[in-house]
Design a protein around this motif. Structure first.
Motif, mmCIF file in Angstrom:
data_model
loop_
_atom_site.group_PDB
_atom_site.id
_atom_site.type_symbol
_atom_site.label_atom_id
_atom_site.label_comp_id
_atom_site.label_asym_id
_atom_site.label_seq_id
_atom_site.Cartn_x
_atom_site.Cartn_y
_atom_site.Cartn_z
ATOM 1 N N MET A 145 89.319 54.616 63.234
ATOM 2 C CA MET A 145 89.489 54.675 64.662
ATOM 3 C C MET A 145 88.135 54.830 65.344
ATOM 4 S SD MET A 145 92.334 56.423 66.750
ATOM 5 C CE MET A 145 92.514 55.999 68.408
ATOM 6 N N SER A 146 87.245 55.592 64.732
ATOM 7 C CA SER A 146 85.920 55.783 65.335
ATOM 8 C C SER A 146 85.181 54.459 65.485
ATOM 9 C CB SER A 146 85.090 56.745 64.493
ATOM 10 O OG SER A 146 85.689 58.018 64.485
ATOM 11 N N GLU A 147 85.278 53.593 64.471
ATOM 12 C CA GLU A 147 84.619 52.287 64.555
ATOM 13 C C GLU A 147 85.240 51.439 65.660
ATOM 14 O OE1 GLU A 147 84.318 50.228 60.838
ATOM 15 O OE2 GLU A 147 83.708 52.048 59.807
ATOM 16 N N TYR A 148 86.562 51.491 65.766
ATOM 17 C CA TYR A 148 87.258 50.740 66.814
ATOM 18 C C TYR A 148 86.800 51.217 68.186
ATOM 19 C CZ TYR A 148 90.950 49.111 69.908
ATOM 20 O OH TYR A 148 91.640 48.532 70.950
ATOM 21 N N MET A 149 86.738 52.525 68.376
ATOM 22 C CA MET A 149 86.330 53.076 69.660
ATOM 23 C C MET A 149 84.879 52.705 69.984
ATOM 24 S SD MET A 149 88.220 56.763 69.433
ATOM 25 C CE MET A 149 87.285 57.453 70.759
ATOM 26 N N ALA A 150 84.027 52.755 68.978
ATOM 27 C CA ALA A 150 82.620 52.422 69.194
ATOM 28 C C ALA A 150 82.451 50.943 69.552
ATOM 29 C CB ALA A 150 81.807 52.752 67.952
ATOM 30 N N SER A 151 83.245 50.091 68.919
ATOM 31 C CA SER A 151 83.084 48.662 69.168
ATOM 32 C C SER A 151 83.717 48.204 70.478
ATOM 33 C CB SER A 151 83.669 47.853 68.009
ATOM 34 O OG SER A 151 85.078 47.994 67.963
ATOM 35 N N THR A 152 84.741 48.936 70.954
ATOM 36 C CA THR A 152 85.417 48.521 72.185
ATOM 37 C C THR A 152 85.009 49.348 73.399
ATOM 38 O OG1 THR A 152 87.299 50.008 71.813
ATOM 39 C CG2 THR A 152 87.466 47.756 70.926
ATOM 40 N N GLY A 153 84.443 50.537 73.154
ATOM 41 C CA GLY A 153 84.082 51.420 74.254
ATOM 42 C C GLY A 153 85.255 52.224 74.792
ATOM 43 N N LYS A 154 86.405 52.119 74.139
ATOM 44 C CA LYS A 154 87.591 52.854 74.587
ATOM 45 C C LYS A 154 87.540 54.291 74.083
ATOM 46 C CE LYS A 154 90.651 48.894 74.817
ATOM 47 N NZ LYS A 154 91.941 48.343 74.459
ATOM 48 N N THR A 155 88.190 55.184 74.824
ATOM 49 C CA THR A 155 88.323 56.574 74.396
ATOM 50 C C THR A 155 89.789 56.975 74.471
ATOM 51 O OG1 THR A 155 87.942 57.399 76.641
ATOM 52 C CG2 THR A 155 86.009 57.198 75.215
ATOM 53 N N TYR A 156 90.165 57.932 73.648
ATOM 54 C CA TYR A 156 91.547 58.395 73.593
ATOM 55 C C TYR A 156 91.563 59.911 73.562
ATOM 56 C CZ TYR A 156 92.398 53.566 72.290
ATOM 57 O OH TYR A 156 92.455 52.201 72.292
ATOM 58 N N LYS A 157 92.529 60.508 74.238
ATOM 59 C CA LYS A 157 92.650 61.964 74.253
ATOM 60 C C LYS A 157 93.072 62.483 72.885
ATOM 61 C CE LYS A 157 93.780 62.465 79.130
ATOM 62 N NZ LYS A 157 94.767 62.945 80.098
ATOM 63 N N SER A 158 93.971 61.777 72.233
ATOM 64 C CA SER A 158 94.487 62.216 70.942
ATOM 65 C C SER A 158 94.507 61.035 69.977
ATOM 66 C CB SER A 158 95.898 62.785 71.096
ATOM 67 O OG SER A 158 96.489 62.998 69.835
ATOM 68 N N HIS A 159 93.696 61.110 68.944
ATOM 69 C CA HIS A 159 93.668 60.033 67.961
ATOM 70 C C HIS A 159 94.999 59.926 67.242
ATOM 71 C CE1 HIS A 159 88.992 60.053 67.525
ATOM 72 N NE2 HIS A 159 89.399 59.968 68.767
#
Length: 41
Positions: free
Chosen positions: A1-15
């Motif tokens: 999930m960390s790689e996905y967030m880093a590549s898309t710039g998205k953030t989530y409150k709860s993984h």
């Protein structure tokens, strides 16, 4: 999930909640979702 967030710039409150939602959507779409036995945590 960390790689996905880093590549898309998205953030989530709860993984965990996000992964459960994705799995639910996959099951609804007939993709099978995530099997609990797949993740040893």
């Amino acid at each position: 999930m960390s790689e996905y967030m880093a590549s898309t710039g998205k953030t989530y409150k709860s993984h965990a909640a996000t992964i459960r939602r994705w799995a639910k959507e996959d099951r609804r779409k007939g993709k099978g979702g995530i099997k609990k036995s797949y993740y040893p945590y």
